[in-house]
Design a protein around this motif. Structure first.
Motif, mmCIF file in Angstrom:
data_model
loop_
_atom_site.group_PDB
_atom_site.id
_atom_site.type_symbol
_atom_site.label_atom_id
_atom_site.label_comp_id
_atom_site.label_asym_id
_atom_site.label_seq_id
_atom_site.Cartn_x
_atom_site.Cartn_y
_atom_site.Cartn_z
ATOM 1 N N LEU A 161 0.803 -1.230 0.000
ATOM 2 C CA LEU A 161 0.000 0.000 0.000
ATOM 3 C C LEU A 161 0.836 1.280 0.000
ATOM 4 C CD1 LEU A 161 -3.117 -0.827 2.207
ATOM 5 C CD2 LEU A 161 -3.021 -0.435 -0.265
ATOM 6 N N PRO A 162 1.921 1.372 0.775
ATOM 7 C CA PRO A 162 2.711 2.608 0.707
ATOM 8 C C PRO A 162 3.363 2.835 -0.658
ATOM 9 C CG PRO A 162 3.201 1.398 2.721
ATOM 10 C CD PRO A 162 2.408 0.483 1.844
ATOM 11 N N LEU A 163 3.576 1.758 -1.425
ATOM 12 C CA LEU A 163 4.182 1.886 -2.746
ATOM 13 C C LEU A 163 3.145 2.095 -3.843
ATOM 14 C CD1 LEU A 163 6.800 -1.040 -2.672
ATOM 15 C CD2 LEU A 163 7.152 1.369 -2.064
ATOM 16 N N LEU A 164 1.893 1.758 -3.554
ATOM 17 C CA LEU A 164 0.850 1.808 -4.568
ATOM 18 C C LEU A 164 0.411 3.252 -4.790
ATOM 19 C CD1 LEU A 164 -0.753 -0.274 -6.274
ATOM 20 C CD2 LEU A 164 -2.557 -0.106 -4.572
ATOM 21 N N ARG A 165 0.555 3.696 -6.024
ATOM 22 C CA ARG A 165 0.208 5.078 -6.334
ATOM 23 C C ARG A 165 -1.297 5.275 -6.314
ATOM 24 N NH1 ARG A 165 5.330 5.810 -10.259
ATOM 25 N NH2 ARG A 165 4.476 4.082 -11.477
ATOM 26 N N ASP A 166 -1.719 6.484 -5.983
ATOM 27 C CA ASP A 166 -3.142 6.809 -6.002
ATOM 28 C C ASP A 166 -3.710 6.502 -7.383
ATOM 29 O OD1 ASP A 166 -2.761 7.676 -3.432
ATOM 30 O OD2 ASP A 166 -3.124 9.802 -3.848
ATOM 31 N N GLY A 167 -4.923 5.965 -7.397
ATOM 32 C CA GLY A 167 -5.525 5.540 -8.649
ATOM 33 C C GLY A 167 -5.104 4.153 -9.077
ATOM 34 N N GLY A 168 -4.428 3.436 -8.181
ATOM 35 C CA GLY A 168 -3.931 2.104 -8.507
ATOM 36 C C GLY A 168 -5.016 1.048 -8.504
ATOM 37 N N ARG A 169 -4.579 -0.176 -8.772
ATOM 38 C CA ARG A 169 -5.498 -1.308 -8.886
ATOM 39 C C ARG A 169 -5.006 -2.481 -8.048
ATOM 40 N NH1 ARG A 169 -7.934 2.284 -10.887
ATOM 41 N NH2 ARG A 169 -8.741 2.452 -13.029
ATOM 42 N N ILE A 170 -5.903 -3.073 -7.278
ATOM 43 C CA ILE A 170 -5.643 -4.327 -6.575
ATOM 44 C C ILE A 170 -6.654 -5.338 -7.083
ATOM 45 C CG2 ILE A 170 -5.580 -5.518 -4.349
ATOM 46 C CD1 ILE A 170 -4.907 -2.788 -3.070
ATOM 47 N N ILE A 171 -6.159 -6.460 -7.565
ATOM 48 C CA ILE A 171 -7.030 -7.494 -8.130
ATOM 49 C C ILE A 171 -6.688 -8.826 -7.470
ATOM 50 C CG2 ILE A 171 -7.752 -8.674 -10.237
ATOM 51 C CD1 ILE A 171 -6.490 -6.020 -11.639
ATOM 52 N N ASN A 172 -7.660 -9.424 -6.820
ATOM 53 C CA ASN A 172 -7.477 -10.705 -6.152
ATOM 54 C C ASN A 172 -8.069 -11.818 -7.011
ATOM 55 O OD1 ASN A 172 -6.359 -9.467 -3.811
ATOM 56 N ND2 ASN A 172 -8.418 -9.020 -3.048
ATOM 57 N N VAL A 173 -7.310 -12.876 -7.197
ATOM 58 C CA VAL A 173 -7.826 -14.024 -7.941
ATOM 59 C C VAL A 173 -8.510 -14.957 -6.951
ATOM 60 C CG1 VAL A 173 -7.277 -15.978 -9.420
ATOM 61 C CG2 VAL A 173 -6.092 -13.787 -9.740
ATOM 62 N N SER A 174 -9.819 -14.977 -7.026
ATOM 63 C CA SER A 174 -10.653 -15.773 -6.137
ATOM 64 C C SER A 174 -10.953 -17.111 -6.793
ATOM 65 C CB SER A 174 -11.932 -14.981 -5.815
ATOM 66 O OG SER A 174 -12.785 -15.707 -4.966
ATOM 67 N N SER A 175 -12.157 -17.601 -6.674
ATOM 68 C CA SER A 175 -12.522 -18.889 -7.269
ATOM 69 C C SER A 175 -14.028 -19.013 -7.353
ATOM 70 C CB SER A 175 -11.968 -20.037 -6.431
ATOM 71 O OG SER A 175 -12.456 -21.279 -6.916
ATOM 72 N N GLY A 176 -14.467 -19.727 -8.386
ATOM 73 C CA GLY A 176 -15.884 -20.011 -8.518
ATOM 74 C C GLY A 176 -16.434 -20.868 -7.399
ATOM 75 N N PRO A 191 -10.733 6.326 -0.885
ATOM 76 C CA PRO A 191 -10.397 7.751 -0.929
ATOM 77 C C PRO A 191 -9.134 8.070 -1.717
ATOM 78 C CG PRO A 191 -11.129 7.141 1.268
ATOM 79 C CD PRO A 191 -10.992 5.871 0.484
ATOM 80 N N ARG A 192 -8.279 7.083 -1.926
ATOM 81 C CA ARG A 192 -7.073 7.295 -2.724
ATOM 82 C C ARG A 192 -7.302 6.991 -4.208
ATOM 83 N NH1 ARG A 192 -2.234 3.948 -0.475
ATOM 84 N NH2 ARG A 192 -1.328 4.936 -2.343
ATOM 85 N N GLY A 193 -8.523 6.664 -4.574
ATOM 86 C CA GLY A 193 -8.813 6.323 -5.956
ATOM 87 C C GLY A 193 -8.350 4.942 -6.343
ATOM 88 N N ILE A 194 -7.985 4.124 -5.376
ATOM 89 C CA ILE A 194 -7.542 2.751 -5.634
ATOM 90 C C ILE A 194 -8.768 1.845 -5.669
ATOM 91 C CG2 ILE A 194 -6.219 0.793 -4.739
ATOM 92 C CD1 ILE A 194 -4.368 2.898 -3.385
ATOM 93 N N THR A 195 -8.869 1.021 -6.685
ATOM 94 C CA THR A 195 -9.959 0.061 -6.759
ATOM 95 C C THR A 195 -9.480 -1.321 -6.338
ATOM 96 O OG1 THR A 195 -9.572 -0.554 -9.071
ATOM 97 C CG2 THR A 195 -10.990 1.349 -8.669
#
Length: 256
Positions: A134-149, A181-185
Motif C-alpha cells: 500500500l505505501p508503494l501503490l500510487r493513487d488511482g492504482g489497482r488491486i485485483i485478487n484471484v478468487s474462485s468459482g 479515498p485514494r482512488g484505488i480500486t
C-alpha cells in the motif's frame, strides 16, 4: 502491443505458470512493466520474462516462497532491487494477488498442518503482501485478487480451499472501502476449472473430464488462462475506474 498501461508497474504473484503467467503476459502486452513473482521454478520465471520481452514489453522476475517466515520481506526486497536495476521508480500501480495452493480434502480429511498451510499461502500472504504494497501503490492504482468459482457453489471436496477464497473475497470488499479515498480500486476475478499445467493430469489428457467440465459451463467449453487474464486486464485498466468491491465471475457460467 497495446500501450494503455504504459508507465505503470505491476506485480503479479504466482506468475511463472498457468493463470498467473497469462496475466503477466497480458499486462506486459498492454504496456506495463511486470514484476513476475514465483516460488521455485527459476527457468519458468525466466521464460515468462523472455516472452514478455519478446512481445515488446518489459519484466523482471522475483523469487519468494509465500507462506514461509520472512516471505513478504524477501519478495519486496527483490522487487525493489528489480525496479532499481531497471531504472524504475520503486512504486506500484497494479497488484494482482494470484498465487495460491489447493487442498483437495473433505472436512474429515483436513489436518491442522494442511489447513494452516493453505490459509498461510491463500489468505495470510496476500493480506500482508497488500499491507506492505500500500505505501508503494500510487493513487488511482489497482488491486485485483484471484478468487474462485467455488465460493459460489458448494465444494465439500475442497472445503478448506474454498474457505480461503471466501476469506479473500471478504478481505477485498473491506479493503475497497478503506483505499477508495485514494482512488484505488479493489476487485476479484473468480475462475472456474481452467486448462493449466496443474490440471493437466486429470483434465487436459482426459476427453471425458473435458466433456464434463465443458457441460458445467453455460458456454460449453473448458476455460483457458487467457479467459481469466483478459478479465484481470480490464480491471487493471482505466476502463474499470468506476468498478470497485466487485467480482467478475470468470467460470464461463459454470453450474448456473
Amino acid at each position: 502491443m497495446a500501450a494503455h498501461l504504459d508507465g505503470r508497474i505491476a506485480l503479479v504473484t504466482g506468475a511463472s505458470r498457468g493463470i498467473g503467467r497469462a496475466i503477466a503476459e497480458r499486462l506486459g502486452r498492454d504496456g506495463a512493466f511486470v514484476v513476475v513473482h514465483y516460488a521455485r521454478d527459476d527457468a519458468a520465471a525466466r521464460e515468462v520474462v523472455a516472452t514478455i520481452a519478446g512481445a515488446g514489453g518489459q519484466a523482471a522476475a522475483v523469487r519468494a516462497e509465500l507462506g514461509t517466515p520472512g516471505d513478504i520481506g524477501t519478495l519486496f526486497a527483490g522487487l525493489e532491487r528489480a525496479l532499481r536495476d531497471a531504472g524504475r521508480e520503486v512504486a506500484l500501480d497494479i497488484l494482482v494477488n494470484n498465487a495460491g495452493i489447493g487442498l483437495p480434502a473433505t472436512i474429515e480429511q483436513v489436518d491442522e498442518a494442511g489447513f494452516d498451510r493453505v490459509f498461510a499461502v491463500n489468505v495470510k500472504a496476500p493480506f500482508f503482501l497488500t499491507q506492505r504494497a500500500l505505501p508503494l501503490l500510487r493513487d488511482g492504482g489497482r488491486i485485483i485478487n484471484v478468487s474462485s468459482g467455488v465460493t459460489r457453489v458448494a465444494f465439500p471436496e475442497g472445503i478448506a480451499y474454498a474457505s480461503t477464497k471466501g476469506a479473500l473475497d471478504a478481505f477485498g470488499h473491506s479493503l475497497a472501502k478503506h483505499v477508495g479515498p485514494r482512488g484505488i480500486t479493489v476487485n476479484a476475478v473468480a475462475p472456474g476449472v481452467i486448462d493449466t499445467d496443474v490440471n493437466a493430469g486429470w483434465l487436459r489428457d482426459n476427453p471425458g473430464a473435458q466433456a464434463t467440465v465443458a457441460e458445467w459451463s453455460a458456454l460449453g467449453r473448458v476455460g483457458q488462462p487467457a479467459d481469466v487474464a483478459d478479465a484481470v486486464a480490464f480491471l487493471a485498466s482505466d476502463d474499470a475506474r468506476w468498478v470497485t468491491a466487485g467480482r467478475i465471475d470468470a467460470t464461463g457460467g459454470a453450474r448456473i
